[in-house]
Scaffold this motif. Sequence first.
Motif, short mmCIF file in Angstrom:
data_model
loop_
_atom_site.label_atom_id
_atom_site.label_comp_id
_atom_site.label_asym_id
_atom_site.label_seq_id
_atom_site.Cartn_x
_atom_site.Cartn_y
_atom_site.Cartn_z
N ASP A 83 -6.38 -3.82 77.53
CA ASP A 83 -7.69 -3.20 77.28
C ASP A 83 -7.65 -1.71 77.55
OD1 ASP A 83 -9.13 -5.22 76.32
OD2 ASP A 83 -10.12 -5.77 78.20
N SER A 84 -6.98 -1.33 78.63
CA SER A 84 -6.89 0.10 78.93
C SER A 84 -5.42 0.51 78.93
CB SER A 84 -7.55 0.39 80.29
OG SER A 84 -6.65 0.95 81.19
N LYS A 85 -5.18 1.66 78.33
CA LYS A 85 -3.80 2.15 78.22
C LYS A 85 -3.17 2.34 79.60
CE LYS A 85 -1.14 5.98 76.32
NZ LYS A 85 -1.19 7.27 75.63
N VAL B 204 -7.78 5.16 69.55
CA VAL B 204 -7.81 6.63 69.72
C VAL B 204 -7.44 7.01 71.16
CG1 VAL B 204 -9.41 7.04 67.82
CG2 VAL B 204 -10.33 6.77 70.13
N ARG B 205 -7.77 6.12 72.10
CA ARG B 205 -7.39 6.42 73.50
C ARG B 205 -5.89 6.25 73.70
NH1 ARG B 205 -12.45 3.66 76.81
NH2 ARG B 205 -13.82 5.47 76.67
N TYR B 206 -5.31 5.17 73.16
CA TYR B 206 -3.86 4.99 73.28
C TYR B 206 -3.13 6.16 72.63
CZ TYR B 206 -3.23 0.26 75.24
OH TYR B 206 -3.17 -0.83 76.07
N LEU B 207 -3.69 6.65 71.51
CA LEU B 207 -3.03 7.73 70.78
C LEU B 207 -3.29 9.11 71.40
CD1 LEU B 207 -3.92 6.51 67.18
CD2 LEU B 207 -1.62 6.56 68.18
N ASP B 208 -4.17 9.14 72.42
CA ASP B 208 -4.51 10.40 73.09
C ASP B 208 -5.10 11.43 72.13
OD1 ASP B 208 -4.05 10.16 75.77
OD2 ASP B 208 -1.88 10.43 75.54
N PRO C 111 -1.83 -0.82 71.40
CA PRO C 111 -2.33 -2.01 72.11
C PRO C 111 -1.92 -3.33 71.44
CG PRO C 111 -4.15 -0.69 71.17
CD PRO C 111 -2.91 0.12 71.08
N ARG C 112 -1.92 -3.35 70.09
CA ARG C 112 -1.58 -4.61 69.42
C ARG C 112 -0.09 -4.94 69.59
NH1 ARG C 112 -0.21 -6.12 64.02
NH2 ARG C 112 -0.80 -8.28 63.63
#
Length: 485
Positions: free
Chosen positions: A328-330, A183-187, A305-306
């Motif tokens: 781990d972090s975008k 959800v973080r990568y996808l903003d 991330p994957r």
Amino acid sequence: MEKEIRDKYQAVIGLEVHAQLLTKTKAYSSDLNEYGSRPNSNVSPITLGHPGTLPVMNKKTIEYAIRLGLATESTIADHQHFARKNYFYPDLPKGYQITQDTTPICTKGKIYIQSTDGTEKEIGITRIHMEEDAGKSIHDVDVYDTLVDLNRAGVPLLEIVSEPDLRDSDEAYNYLTEVRKLVRYLDICDGNMEEGSLRCDANISVMLKGSKEFGTKVEVKNMNSIRNVQRAIEFEITRQIEMIEKGETISQETRSFDALKGITISMRTKEAANDYRYFPEPDLPPLYVSQEQINEVKATMPSLPRDLFLKYTKEFGLSDYDARNLTDSKEIALYYEEIISSTKNFKGAANWVMGAVKSHLNQFGIEIKDFPVPAKAIARLVQIIDEGKISASIANQKVFPVLLEKPNTDPLTIAEELNLIQESDSSSIQGFIDEVLRQHPNEVERYRSGEKQLVGFFMGQLMRVSGGKADPKAANGLLRKSLEG
Ligand code: ADP
Ligand code: MG
């Protein structure tokens, strides 16, 4: 509990995650979706559920749901409708939540996690549906009364329901970590469990190993960190096994986690469960999602991330550990991506990010967005090390600290100004070698009578007299030649 008893049982876990979406406005009204505003300031008559008001679907919510659907390889439904889930609560002014019951926007997805044995495991996603949050009841500010803040009422949520595919608390921990990363990568959600923008209910059962039939599940709520979800699951597994061992039966119930005591407490049993009387929401038209709409979202999807993990391990040859550390972090991953757009030394770049850069962030408690040195400068450092202009240790100890102060200076200029450029010119290196041999006649004698391992000692001395500036590659050959006499 004795290991022998514990080992007779297999735990089965399925998680239900609610993600608050980072939309500007609420799910069905133009009220601001803003955390931390003055209580009850983002509350129009729609949020307050006044009679005669009508909800209007926020298009961003749909877009965000599609993003998560694509990222989890879900099937995205073309025709959907909304449903009313009816119940009374003081922070639910309408008396119902608008949700999706029989037609969730996403079904049959998957999320890949690291399983307990270190391999990759696929966890099924049963469904992802759109709904709205309730308001917030605040019990601990006023001694006598409960306060109600309706700013959160109507904030869009995605509920992500997993299949009962998780087998222990570590897998649950890794699954939640992956969901939060996604959800973080996808903003689409800030993933903050402490502030409640990502919430998790855990369904847990146990059965005898080898059994084909799952045990009766218990649902646990109110965990405010991934670590606490793990603790709650551990507690429940033990509690349920102990009950079964005593000959008692597990009853289907909802329990609450007490983080201070580390235990779960019964809230309500199945008999006392709500009957929500779902029915189709008459105030919203059915929703149609077209393939064009899905394609539009697809075109704006960020790297996941994957995908990055697979690229770093398979294409760049980095270890799983390095690849995980970088993804781990975008923000860290994007910084690394920017470095490697200017250098092909992937491992060298990774070492800088995981080493000097991350230590600096940790030491000063800052995020990568506040890190002063541009990614291009790190790429340049990698380059001048590779070209033999400075050694990696000189770069770390001498150039990097200056670069932090003067982040827009070319690292090569810094190295030149500090007189740190390695000597690869053979006549000046030869000068250093001659000096070392003069200073250590006994060792030269021993080398010549067979103690070849002394070459390490001479290299050390050479670095000392040259102030670390002799290029080791050039020096090695010259040194051996001089020693052989
Ligand atoms: P309910 O109808 O009680 O809401 P669902 O079938 O919708 O139950 O499942 C809710 C969650 O519980 C899902 O995440 C699912 O994976 C999980 N679950 C279902 N059965 C079990 C079980 N026997 N043990 C552990 N988790 C389960
Ligand atoms: Mg259910």
